[in-house]
Scaffold this motif. Structure first.
Motif, PDB file in Angstrom:
ATOM      1  N   HIS A 183       0.844  -1.194   0.000  1.00  0.00           N
ATOM      2  CA  HIS A 183       0.000   0.000   0.000  1.00  0.00           C
ATOM      3  C   HIS A 183       0.879   1.243   0.000  1.00  0.00           C
ATOM      4  CE1 HIS A 183      -3.970  -1.847   1.664  1.00  0.00           C
ATOM      5  NE2 HIS A 183      -3.247  -2.764   1.034  1.00  0.00           N
ATOM      6  N   VAL A 184       0.569   2.193  -0.875  1.00  0.00           N
ATOM      7  CA  VAL A 184       1.287   3.462  -0.957  1.00  0.00           C
ATOM      8  C   VAL A 184       0.268   4.590  -0.914  1.00  0.00           C
ATOM      9  CG1 VAL A 184       2.711   4.956  -2.419  1.00  0.00           C
ATOM     10  CG2 VAL A 184       3.224   2.510  -2.263  1.00  0.00           C
ATOM     11  N   ILE A 185       0.484   5.564  -0.034  1.00  0.00           N
ATOM     12  CA  ILE A 185      -0.423   6.713   0.065  1.00  0.00           C
ATOM     13  C   ILE A 185       0.206   7.904  -0.644  1.00  0.00           C
ATOM     14  CG2 ILE A 185      -1.547   8.358   1.605  1.00  0.00           C
ATOM     15  CD1 ILE A 185      -1.858   6.181   3.642  1.00  0.00           C
ATOM     16  N   ILE A 186      -0.562   8.504  -1.534  1.00  0.00           N
ATOM     17  CA  ILE A 186      -0.131   9.703  -2.260  1.00  0.00           C
ATOM     18  C   ILE A 186      -0.739  10.928  -1.573  1.00  0.00           C
ATOM     19  CG2 ILE A 186      -0.236  10.923  -4.469  1.00  0.00           C
ATOM     20  CD1 ILE A 186      -0.426   8.196  -5.841  1.00  0.00           C
ATOM     21  N   GLY A 187       0.116  11.893  -1.224  1.00  0.00           N
ATOM     22  CA  GLY A 187      -0.366  13.105  -0.583  1.00  0.00           C
ATOM     23  C   GLY A 187      -0.091  13.162   0.901  1.00  0.00           C
ATOM     24  N   LEU A 188       0.796  12.291   1.395  1.00  0.00           N
ATOM     25  CA  LEU A 188       1.147  12.328   2.819  1.00  0.00           C
ATOM     26  C   LEU A 188       1.780  13.672   3.167  1.00  0.00           C
ATOM     27  CD1 LEU A 188       2.624   8.743   3.270  1.00  0.00           C
ATOM     28  CD2 LEU A 188       0.539   9.631   4.359  1.00  0.00           C
ATOM     29  N   PRO A 189       1.585  14.156   4.388  1.00  0.00           N
ATOM     30  CA  PRO A 189       2.140  15.464   4.774  1.00  0.00           C
ATOM     31  C   PRO A 189       3.638  15.557   4.520  1.00  0.00           C
ATOM     32  CG  PRO A 189       0.652  14.640   6.478  1.00  0.00           C
ATOM     33  CD  PRO A 189       0.817  13.532   5.483  1.00  0.00           C
ATOM     34  N   LEU A 196       7.748  10.288  -3.476  1.00  0.00           N
ATOM     35  CA  LEU A 196       6.999   9.235  -4.173  1.00  0.00           C
ATOM     36  C   LEU A 196       7.895   8.462  -5.131  1.00  0.00           C
ATOM     37  CD1 LEU A 196       3.566  10.930  -4.956  1.00  0.00           C
ATOM     38  CD2 LEU A 196       3.920   8.830  -3.652  1.00  0.00           C
ATOM     39  N   SER A 197       8.776   9.164  -5.830  1.00  0.00           N
ATOM     40  CA  SER A 197       9.701   8.502  -6.738  1.00  0.00           C
ATOM     41  C   SER A 197      10.605   7.541  -5.965  1.00  0.00           C
ATOM     42  CB  SER A 197      10.543   9.548  -7.474  1.00  0.00           C
ATOM     43  OG  SER A 197      11.487   8.924  -8.320  1.00  0.00           O
ATOM     44  N   VAL A 211       0.523  -3.413  -6.117  1.00  0.00           N
ATOM     45  CA  VAL A 211       0.537  -2.178  -5.336  1.00  0.00           C
ATOM     46  C   VAL A 211      -0.858  -1.574  -5.327  1.00  0.00           C
ATOM     47  CG1 VAL A 211       1.171  -0.712  -7.304  1.00  0.00           C
ATOM     48  CG2 VAL A 211       1.753   0.015  -4.984  1.00  0.00           C
ATOM     49  N   LYS A 212      -1.212  -0.973  -4.202  1.00  0.00           N
ATOM     50  CA  LYS A 212      -2.431  -0.174  -4.111  1.00  0.00           C
ATOM     51  C   LYS A 212      -2.004   1.282  -3.928  1.00  0.00           C
ATOM     52  CE  LYS A 212      -5.918  -3.388  -2.382  1.00  0.00           C
ATOM     53  NZ  LYS A 212      -6.878  -3.695  -1.290  1.00  0.00           N
ATOM     54  N   LEU A 213      -2.379   2.120  -4.880  1.00  0.00           N
ATOM     55  CA  LEU A 213      -2.082   3.543  -4.817  1.00  0.00           C
ATOM     56  C   LEU A 213      -3.294   4.252  -4.241  1.00  0.00           C
ATOM     57  CD1 LEU A 213      -0.393   3.788  -8.320  1.00  0.00           C
ATOM     58  CD2 LEU A 213       0.753   3.730  -6.088  1.00  0.00           C
ATOM     59  N   GLN A 214      -3.099   4.950  -3.154  1.00  0.00           N
ATOM     60  CA  GLN A 214      -4.210   5.467  -2.358  1.00  0.00           C
ATOM     61  C   GLN A 214      -4.086   6.969  -2.156  1.00  0.00           C
ATOM     62  OE1 GLN A 214      -6.932   3.939  -0.366  1.00  0.00           O
ATOM     63  NE2 GLN A 214      -7.388   6.115  -0.140  1.00  0.00           N
ATOM     64  N   LEU A 215      -5.130   7.703  -2.458  1.00  0.00           N
ATOM     65  CA  LEU A 215      -5.202   9.120  -2.129  1.00  0.00           C
ATOM     66  C   LEU A 215      -5.312   9.276  -0.607  1.00  0.00           C
ATOM     67  CD1 LEU A 215      -5.834  12.165  -2.754  1.00  0.00           C
ATOM     68  CD2 LEU A 215      -8.237  11.467  -2.893  1.00  0.00           C
ATOM     69  N   THR A 262      -7.061   4.872  -6.488  1.00  0.00           N
ATOM     70  CA  THR A 262      -7.359   5.994  -5.605  1.00  0.00           C
ATOM     71  C   THR A 262      -7.933   5.572  -4.258  1.00  0.00           C
ATOM     72  OG1 THR A 262      -8.734   7.972  -5.313  1.00  0.00           O
ATOM     73  CG2 THR A 262      -9.594   6.282  -6.774  1.00  0.00           C
ATOM     74  N   GLY A 263      -8.830   4.617  -4.199  1.00  0.00           N
ATOM     75  CA  GLY A 263      -9.484   4.278  -2.943  1.00  0.00           C
ATOM     76  C   GLY A 263     -10.634   5.223  -2.662  1.00  0.00           C
ATOM     77  N   ASP A 264     -11.534   4.804  -1.790  1.00  0.00           N
ATOM     78  CA  ASP A 264     -12.671   5.658  -1.435  1.00  0.00           C
ATOM     79  C   ASP A 264     -12.976   5.484   0.050  1.00  0.00           C
ATOM     80  OD1 ASP A 264     -13.358   3.048  -1.961  1.00  0.00           O
ATOM     81  OD2 ASP A 264     -15.400   3.502  -2.587  1.00  0.00           O
ATOM     82  N   GLY A 265     -12.786   6.555   0.798  1.00  0.00           N
ATOM     83  CA  GLY A 265     -13.095   6.518   2.220  1.00  0.00           C
ATOM     84  C   GLY A 265     -14.597   6.502   2.438  1.00  0.00           C
ATOM     85  N   PRO A 266     -15.055   5.951   3.579  1.00  0.00           N
ATOM     86  CA  PRO A 266     -16.494   5.942   3.865  1.00  0.00           C
ATOM     87  C   PRO A 266     -17.043   7.362   3.935  1.00  0.00           C
ATOM     88  CG  PRO A 266     -15.203   5.326   5.805  1.00  0.00           C
ATOM     89  CD  PRO A 266     -14.259   5.343   4.657  1.00  0.00           C
ATOM     90  N   LYS A 267     -18.114   7.614   3.202  1.00  0.00           N
ATOM     91  CA  LYS A 267     -18.635   8.981   3.077  1.00  0.00           C
ATOM     92  C   LYS A 267     -19.044   9.575   4.418  1.00  0.00           C
ATOM     93  CE  LYS A 267     -20.219   8.508  -1.729  1.00  0.00           C
ATOM     94  NZ  LYS A 267     -19.631   7.169  -1.945  1.00  0.00           N
ATOM     95  N   ARG A 268     -19.510   8.742   5.334  1.00  0.00           N
ATOM     96  CA  ARG A 268     -19.957   9.264   6.626  1.00  0.00           C
ATOM     97  C   ARG A 268     -18.791   9.764   7.481  1.00  0.00           C
ATOM     98  NH1 ARG A 268     -19.077   5.365  10.512  1.00  0.00           N
ATOM     99  NH2 ARG A 268     -18.532   3.289   9.696  1.00  0.00           N
TER     100      ARG A 268
END
Length: 301
Positions: A183-189, A196-197, A211-215, A262-268
């Motif tokens: 798992h790789v998160i794009i946009g980490l602080p 990322l490279s 690989v899972k590329l995750q926002l 991208t992934g999708d977080g729970p809307k709630r």
């Protein structure tokens, strides 16, 4: 023609059909939450431990699978299933408990494969041996939360283990014949193209199969949410995410399967970025951006 090796393409080649993941909860916790390493989890992690889409663990594995099948049926009735133990750390239990959970999942009708999400510091040799044994019956994939290969960022997000631990786990799993998905998160602080490279280059040098590329999502109940609300963390725009994502795909070793764009977080629970809530629209935007990028760079597919 695919611009990358997709999970759908991989399934058609390996299983002859699509695989639908059934999110499951094995009733485990995490060393980053039970006091072993910490109590708050990783910076971005919600109280549900990334398992908000799974049914309650109290239902039992068989009942969870039946419930998950009903959700999947809304998408399609064709294909087979992958039992996906998603919530928290799914090897953080005695091996006999793991054996009972995973064996029950693989025995359910239509389940063709098993996927286990875990941490690299929760993979003792006896657990790897169990997974290898099950892999001889039906394919087993192990998902490891790397998120970043940058040690400074890893400390910032409270990942709780150093990079050599991840590398060792990948090599031991691969040597046992198991497919590893990172798992790789794009946009980490604090991270941009350089970090990322470095992360993608690090994965390219390891026996990683997917690989899972995750926002990066800001979810209610996470410590990241507190930072975001104080204005100390910004999330990515769609355009910037697409730019960084395309850079990752272009650098990634071509045989590595991309399981997620991208992934999708729970809307709630989702606080930001709100544009990510419409997954179909986001995926179409990303595909359009890939096509525009190919045109600008003179590539034909």
């Amino acid at each position: 023609m695919e611009r990358y090796r997709s999970f759908r393409q991989h399934c058609l080649e390996r299983y002859g059909c699509r695989l639908y993941k059934l999110a499951l909860d094995g009733g485990m916790t995490c060393p980053n939450r039970d006091g072993t390493l910490g109590t708050r989890g990783c910076l971005f992690c919600s109280a549900g431990g990334s398992g908000e889409f799974a049914a309650p663990a109290a239902l039992g594995v068989a009942a969870q699978i039946e419930q998950a099948k009903k959700l999947v049926a809304r998408k399609s009735r064709e294909g087979a299933y992958m039992a996906y133990f998603q919530s928290y750390t799914n090897t953080y239990a005695p091996v006999e408990r793991l054996r009972a959970l995973f064996t029950e999942a693989l025995a359910q009708p239509g389940v063709a494969a098993l996927s286990v999400a875990t941490r690299p510091d929760c993979l003792p040799d006896e657990t790897v041996a169990l997974l290898a044994q099950l892999n001889r019956e039906k394919p087993v994939t192990v998902e490891l939360g790397l998120q970043t290969a940058d040690e400074a960022t890893a400390k910032r997000i409270r990942r709780g283990y150093e990079l050599p631990c991840f590398d060792d786990a990948v090599r031991r799993l691969a040597a046992a014949g198991l497919e590893v998905v990172a798992h790789v998160i794009i946009g980490l602080p604090g991270e941009g193209e350089r970090e990322l490279s470095h992360t993608i280059g690090h994965l390219n040098a390891l026996p990683v199969g997917g690989v899972k590329l995750q926002l990066l999502h800001v979810l209610e109940g996470s410590d990241l949410a507190d930072l975001w609300q104080r204005g100390e963390v910004e999330t990515l725009t769609p355009e910037r995410y697409a730019e960084l994502l395309c850079g990752c795909i272009e650098r990634l070793r071509p045989d590595i399967v991309i399981h997620r764009l991208t992934g999708d977080g729970p809307k709630r629970l989702l606080l930001a970025p709100l544009w990510s809530a419409d997954k179909k629209r986001v995926l179409q935007f990303l595909r359009d951006e890939m096509e525009r990028r190919d045109t600008r760079q003179g590539r034909l597919f």
